[in-house]
Design an enzyme around this catalytic site. Structure first.
Site, PDB file in Angstrom:
ATOM      1  N   LYS A 170      47.858 -15.421  14.163  1.00 31.32           N
ATOM      2  CA  LYS A 170      47.257 -16.695  14.593  1.00 31.32           C
ATOM      3  C   LYS A 170      48.246 -17.845  14.419  1.00 31.32           C
ATOM      4  CE  LYS A 170      43.347 -19.792  13.686  1.00 31.32           C
ATOM      5  NZ  LYS A 170      42.127 -20.029  12.855  1.00 31.32           N
ATOM      6  N   LEU A 199      50.150  -0.938  11.525  1.00 32.64           N
ATOM      7  CA  LEU A 199      49.844   0.466  11.292  1.00 32.64           C
ATOM      8  C   LEU A 199      49.527   0.771   9.837  1.00 32.64           C
ATOM      9  CD1 LEU A 199      51.617   0.429  13.991  1.00 32.64           C
ATOM     10  CD2 LEU A 199      52.316   2.738  13.362  1.00 32.64           C
ATOM     11  N   THR A 229      43.440  -2.329   2.045  1.00 33.97           N
ATOM     12  CA  THR A 229      44.493  -2.285   3.062  1.00 33.97           C
ATOM     13  C   THR A 229      43.928  -2.564   4.451  1.00 33.97           C
ATOM     14  OG1 THR A 229      45.758  -0.698   1.745  1.00 33.97           O
ATOM     15  CG2 THR A 229      46.297  -0.843   4.094  1.00 33.97           C
ATOM     16  N   TYR A 249      37.942   4.961   4.489  1.00 38.54           N
ATOM     17  CA  TYR A 249      38.833   4.908   5.654  1.00 38.54           C
ATOM     18  C   TYR A 249      38.063   4.586   6.924  1.00 38.54           C
ATOM     19  CZ  TYR A 249      42.383   6.459   9.028  1.00 38.54           C
ATOM     20  OH  TYR A 249      43.293   6.525  10.056  1.00 38.54           O
ATOM     21  N   PHE A 290      53.842   4.005  -0.117  1.00 40.18           N
ATOM     22  CA  PHE A 290      52.850   4.890  -0.742  1.00 40.18           C
ATOM     23  C   PHE A 290      52.841   6.248  -0.039  1.00 40.18           C
ATOM     24  CE2 PHE A 290      48.351   6.439  -0.832  1.00 40.18           C
ATOM     25  CZ  PHE A 290      48.400   6.915  -2.130  1.00 40.18           C
ATOM     26  N   THR A 291      52.802   6.225   1.288  1.00 37.66           N
ATOM     27  CA  THR A 291      52.904   7.480   2.045  1.00 37.66           C
ATOM     28  C   THR A 291      54.135   7.511   2.939  1.00 37.66           C
ATOM     29  OG1 THR A 291      51.514   6.624   3.850  1.00 37.66           O
ATOM     30  CG2 THR A 291      50.395   7.802   2.072  1.00 37.66           C
ATOM     31  N   ASP A 348      53.594  -4.856   0.457  1.00 43.27           N
ATOM     32  CA  ASP A 348      52.219  -4.373   0.591  1.00 43.27           C
ATOM     33  C   ASP A 348      51.443  -5.392   1.420  1.00 43.27           C
ATOM     34  OD1 ASP A 348      49.413  -3.811   0.047  1.00 43.27           O
ATOM     35  OD2 ASP A 348      50.120  -2.534  -1.590  1.00 43.27           O
TER      36      ASP A 348
END
Length: 426
Positions: free
Chosen positions: A193, A161, A180, A233, A124-125, A146
């Site tokens: 885990k 990240l 996300t 965000y 996406f970015t 994703d």
């Protein structure tokens, strides 16, 4: 090598030498060789010019054949040099968002160290070109994935990240941004885990909101508007931190949390709308430099190499509480704009526009924890980092011709991978 129909055939090179020069060199070498052997006068038999010619031609053919074979063998692709670790020390490391600005620099360092690296990115970015130089390397795997979808694989470390990090990107689809940070982080924590793998989550200085404490320490709880335009965000990262420590307490997951302050450097997305990228792009093109507000708000900028050093140190340290990673060298936005104009030798004019909602007025990290517990502090000065970043964007402009920076509210053009489907995704 034949060119495409209607085009002139292009030459090729070997180890940087043009083929025609290599051929000439081969001829000279052969002449020198046979001039000292075949062409040397002999007492036993007369010199045969045809034999000399045949010998030179044969030598040239052999030299050229060997060169072409070498070229074909090198068609495998030449990669940056990496360390060779024994299997007992080489780890398999997952980097979500590894094709992005920061992620790709982290991937470089992990590859140089000799580890096996898996990148999961939905682009996406992020950009494929950021990791292009590793594609095909036996220690590198690129997955188009994703993080809001489960991921099953075996790894020893997880650097999580993945998340759009600039306002035009994360505000483009706020619901997706929240998913996300929440669903994506739950998936990565579940993977950690199951595998008993250590996981580092890249949080942000935005968890402090518009701070009332200056500089900001990790103990400061923040001042965040939970329903503002930045909340998707800011609050997404805050709840992700909560989940990290819930999984630590309840599931005994080995966690690390880095709170990242403003970072800049090569591979920044030119359309991310950040202060550094916008100012540099505008200055290099001689356009007005746009400051939102009166320019008195402050930011602290760290070069990406310093951040990567901090992430690596934190991951391998025993410190498991949140840790600020940033450069305490603080600039007002106006001062920084003036610095960029000076560094680019630009004739751009600084213009002021209305302040954006909930934009923090102060941002400066207290890095006492990083210094004490992981032995980290920034080493690259802002001016030194700017020089490298300016060179990067100058090359980008040379390739594309013109870049129009993204401003507040301009979401449609923030990514070449964006689509109406992504915008409307629930």
């Amino acid at each position: 090598m034949r060119g495409h129909p209607g085009t002139r055939s292009r030459g090729f090179s070997i180890m940087g030498w043009d083929f025609k020069y290599l051929l000439a060199l081969a001829v000279m070498l052969c002449v020198g060789y046979y001039g000292g052997t075949v062409m040397k006068p002999s007492h036993s038999q007369p010199l045969n010019s045809d034999a000399v010619t045949d010998a030179i031609q044969r030598e040239v053919r052999e030299q050229v054949t060997a060169a072409v074979q070498g070229l074909q063998e090198q068609g495998k692709k030449v990669y940056p040099k990496v360390a060779h670790l024994p299997a007992s020390k080489r780890m398999r490391i997952l980097v979500t968002g590894g094709a992005g600005f920061v992620g790709s620099h982290l991937v470089d360092r992990l590859m140089y160290q000799g580890h096996d690296v898996v990148v999961a990115d939905n682009f996406f970015t992020g950009a494929r070109k950021n990791v292009e130089h590793w594609i095909g390397h036996p220690h590198f795997t690129l997955m188009v994935h994703d993080v809001t979808e489960p991921l099953l694989l075996e790894v020893d470390r997880i650097f999580h990240l993945a998340c759009p990090a600039s306002p035009p990107h994360y505000q483009y689809n706020p619901i997706k941004t929240i998913k996300t940070s929440t669903v994506g982080t739950i998936n990565m924590l579940g993977l950690a885990k199951r595998l008993r793998a250590r996981i580092l989550f890249t949080s942000t200085s935005e968890v402090y909101g518009d701070p009332k404490e200056h500089p900001q320490k990790e103990t400061y709880h923040g001042n965040v508007n939970p329903i503002g335009p930045r909340a998707c965000y800011d609050e997404g990262k805050r709840v992700a931190e909560t989940m990290m420590y819930a999984y630590q307490a309840q599931g005994n997951v080995d966690v690390r949390v880095a709170r990242i302050f403003n970072t800049f450097g090569p591979r920044m997305n030119p359309y991310d709308g950040r202060v550094v990228s916008n100012f540099i792009i505008q200055a290099l093109q001689g356009k007005d430099i746009t400051v939102y507000g009166d320019g008195k708000a402050t930011r602290s900028f760290q070069y990406v190499d310093d951040l990567v050093n901090g992430l690596l140190r934190l991951m391998e340290s025993d410190y498991d509480l949140p840790c600020n990673l940033g450069n305490p060298d603080e600039y007002s936005i106006k001062e920084f704009a003036e610095l960029v104009v000076s560094q680019t030798d630009s004739n751009s004019t600084i213009v002021y526009k209305p302040k954006t909602k909930d934009d923090p007025q102060q941002r400066k990290p207290d890095i006492s924890v990083a210094k004490e517990h992981i032995g980290w502090k920034p080493e690259v000065s802002v001016k030194e980092g700017l020089k490298k970043t300016i060179q990067y964007f100058a090359r980008e402009l040379g390739e594309v011709g013109e870049i129009n920076p993204t401003g507040p509210g301009q979401f449609a053009s923030v990514s070449s991978h964006s689509s109406s489907k992504a915008k409307s995704e629930p």
